[in-house]
Design a protein around this motif. Structure first.
Motif, PDB file in Angstrom:
ATOM      1  N   LYS A   1       0.879  -0.995   0.158  1.00 17.73           N
ATOM      2  CA  LYS A   1       0.019   0.038   0.008  1.00 17.73           C
ATOM      3  C   LYS A   1       1.034   1.187   0.008  1.00 17.73           C
ATOM      4  CE  LYS A   1      -2.919   2.461   3.276  1.00 17.73           C
ATOM      5  NZ  LYS A   1      -3.515   2.439   4.490  1.00 17.73           N
ATOM      6  N   GLU A   2       0.941   1.965  -1.168  1.00 16.18           N
ATOM      7  CA  GLU A   2       1.776   3.101  -1.293  1.00 16.18           C
ATOM      8  C   GLU A   2       0.971   4.196  -0.423  1.00 16.18           C
ATOM      9  OE1 GLU A   2       3.375   4.514  -4.971  1.00 16.18           O
ATOM     10  OE2 GLU A   2       3.590   2.259  -5.670  1.00 16.18           O
ATOM     11  N   ILE A   3       1.955   4.885   0.507  1.00 17.78           N
ATOM     12  CA  ILE A   3       1.114   5.921   1.331  1.00 17.78           C
ATOM     13  C   ILE A   3       1.456   7.298   1.102  1.00 17.78           C
ATOM     14  CG2 ILE A   3       0.593   4.195   3.027  1.00 17.78           C
ATOM     15  CD1 ILE A   3       3.056   5.331   4.712  1.00 17.78           C
ATOM     16  N   SER A   4       2.633   7.565   0.864  1.00 16.81           N
ATOM     17  CA  SER A   4       2.902   9.246   0.541  1.00 16.81           C
ATOM     18  C   SER A   4       4.457   9.356   0.183  1.00 16.81           C
ATOM     19  CB  SER A   4       2.591   9.854   1.660  1.00 16.81           C
ATOM     20  OG  SER A   4       2.574  11.460   1.403  1.00 16.81           O
ATOM     21  N   THR A   5       4.766  10.560   0.153  1.00 12.48           N
ATOM     22  CA  THR A   5       5.966  10.932  -0.285  1.00 12.48           C
ATOM     23  C   THR A   5       6.576  12.084   0.294  1.00 12.48           C
ATOM     24  OG1 THR A   5       5.516  10.181  -2.623  1.00 12.48           O
ATOM     25  CG2 THR A   5       7.544  11.602  -2.397  1.00 12.48           C
ATOM     26  N   THR A   6       7.920  12.220   0.574  1.00 12.17           N
ATOM     27  CA  THR A   6       8.269  13.216   1.249  1.00 12.17           C
ATOM     28  C   THR A   6       9.289  13.877   0.453  1.00 12.17           C
ATOM     29  OG1 THR A   6       9.914  12.159   2.595  1.00 12.17           O
ATOM     30  CG2 THR A   6       7.969  12.734   3.636  1.00 12.17           C
ATOM     31  N   VAL A   7       9.897  15.047   0.724  1.00 14.46           N
ATOM     32  CA  VAL A   7      11.072  15.403  -0.115  1.00 14.46           C
ATOM     33  C   VAL A   7      12.197  16.038   0.971  1.00 14.46           C
ATOM     34  CG1 VAL A   7      11.654  16.924  -2.019  1.00 14.46           C
ATOM     35  CG2 VAL A   7       9.578  15.980  -2.177  1.00 14.46           C
ATOM     36  N   SER A   8      13.306  15.877   0.851  1.00  9.08           N
ATOM     37  CA  SER A   8      14.270  16.203   1.534  1.00  9.08           C
ATOM     38  C   SER A   8      14.219  17.911   1.208  1.00  9.08           C
ATOM     39  CB  SER A   8      15.569  15.483   1.304  1.00  9.08           C
ATOM     40  OG  SER A   8      16.818  16.095   1.863  1.00  9.08           O
ATOM     41  N   GLY A   9      14.482  18.472   2.146  1.00 11.38           N
ATOM     42  CA  GLY A   9      14.731  20.044   2.055  1.00 11.38           C
ATOM     43  C   GLY A   9      13.325  21.023   1.852  1.00 11.38           C
TER      44      GLY A   9
ATOM     45  N   LYS B   1       9.088  21.286   2.717  1.00  6.60           N
ATOM     46  CA  LYS B   1       7.915  20.991   3.668  1.00  6.60           C
ATOM     47  C   LYS B   1       6.865  20.364   2.570  1.00  6.60           C
ATOM     48  CE  LYS B   1       8.595  23.855   7.259  1.00  6.60           C
ATOM     49  NZ  LYS B   1       8.119  24.321   8.664  1.00  6.60           N
ATOM     50  N   GLY B   2       6.226  19.271   3.133  1.00  6.26           N
ATOM     51  CA  GLY B   2       5.120  18.809   2.354  1.00  6.26           C
ATOM     52  C   GLY B   2       3.936  18.565   3.006  1.00  6.26           C
ATOM     53  N   PRO B   3       2.737  18.193   2.276  1.00  2.00           N
ATOM     54  CA  PRO B   3       1.436  18.222   3.219  1.00  2.00           C
ATOM     55  C   PRO B   3       1.517  16.710   4.053  1.00  2.00           C
ATOM     56  CG  PRO B   3       1.093  17.954   0.816  1.00  2.00           C
ATOM     57  CD  PRO B   3       3.011  18.210   0.940  1.00  2.00           C
ATOM     58  N   ASP B   4       2.380  15.970   3.672  1.00  2.00           N
ATOM     59  CA  ASP B   4       2.189  14.778   4.361  1.00  2.00           C
ATOM     60  C   ASP B   4       3.249  14.384   5.401  1.00  2.00           C
ATOM     61  OD1 ASP B   4      -0.005  14.105   2.919  1.00  2.00           O
ATOM     62  OD2 ASP B   4       0.811  13.054   1.323  1.00  2.00           O
ATOM     63  N   ASP B   5       4.084  15.436   5.411  1.00  2.00           N
ATOM     64  CA  ASP B   5       5.374  15.273   6.536  1.00  2.00           C
ATOM     65  C   ASP B   5       4.964  14.927   7.715  1.00  2.00           C
ATOM     66  OD1 ASP B   5       6.734  16.140   4.405  1.00  2.00           O
ATOM     67  OD2 ASP B   5       7.482  18.104   5.336  1.00  2.00           O
TER      68      ASP B   5
END
Length: 167
Positions: free
Chosen positions: A118-126, A128-132
């Motif tokens: 189950k893929e849940i989300s993505t974060t990005v280094s450096g 801010k994201g909505p799913d952090d």
């Protein structure tokens, strides 16, 4: 959260009370904060790739697991950003700004032998994201499940949404 009932008029002028609470809201349980001083951490088995793709499900077949395992002691209220930081401590190349971390939960299939993902989300280094602040608990992670993280270097990552390309 219970909403106030909504009055609706039926045929014949009778009034009926209809609840505006949806089934989804009934099923949602409020997330309870974990007291990390009193609660024993769980062992989170994390498997990573650095090619931007998740592991294949047959990598988890017949009691096998991928070789790229990290073992993290954490709690159910661990956020994706917190887990991203822990992975970056182990993989210095993932610290580059713009590196994408795609999270998926790998769990046993209840209907047949093997696993599901189950893929849940993505974060990005450096960035801010909505799913952090998304937690393991909020995604129905259960002790014994695995976490699979596909790491995509900034040079191969998709462009940020909402930005126009300069051509």
């Amino acid at each position: 959260m219970v909403r106030s009932p909504l009055l609706r008029e039926r045929r014949g002028g009778n009034m009926a009370v209809e609840s505006r609470v949806t089934q989804e809201e009934i099923k949602k349980e409020p997330e309870k904060p974990v007291d990390r001083e009193k609660t024993c951490p769980l062992l989170l088995r994390v498997f990573t790739t650095n090619n931007g793709r998740h592991h294949r499900l047959d990598d988890f077949a017949r009691g096998n697991v991928p070789s790229s395992e990290l073992q993290i002691y954490t709690w159910m209220d661990a956020t994706l950003k917190e887990l991203t930081s822990l992975v970056k401590e182990v993989y210095p190349e993932a610290r580059k700004k713009g590196t994408h971390f795609s999270f998926a939960i790998v769990y046993p299939d209840r209907k047949r032998p093997g696993y599901r993902v189950k893929e849940i989300s993505t974060t990005v280094s450096g960035r801010k994201g909505p799913d952090d602040s998304m937690t393991l608990q909020s995604q129905k992670f259960q002790i014994g499940d695995y976490l699979d993280i596909a790491i995509t270097p900034p040079s191969r990552a998709p462009p940020p949404p909402g930005r126009m390309r300069p051509y």
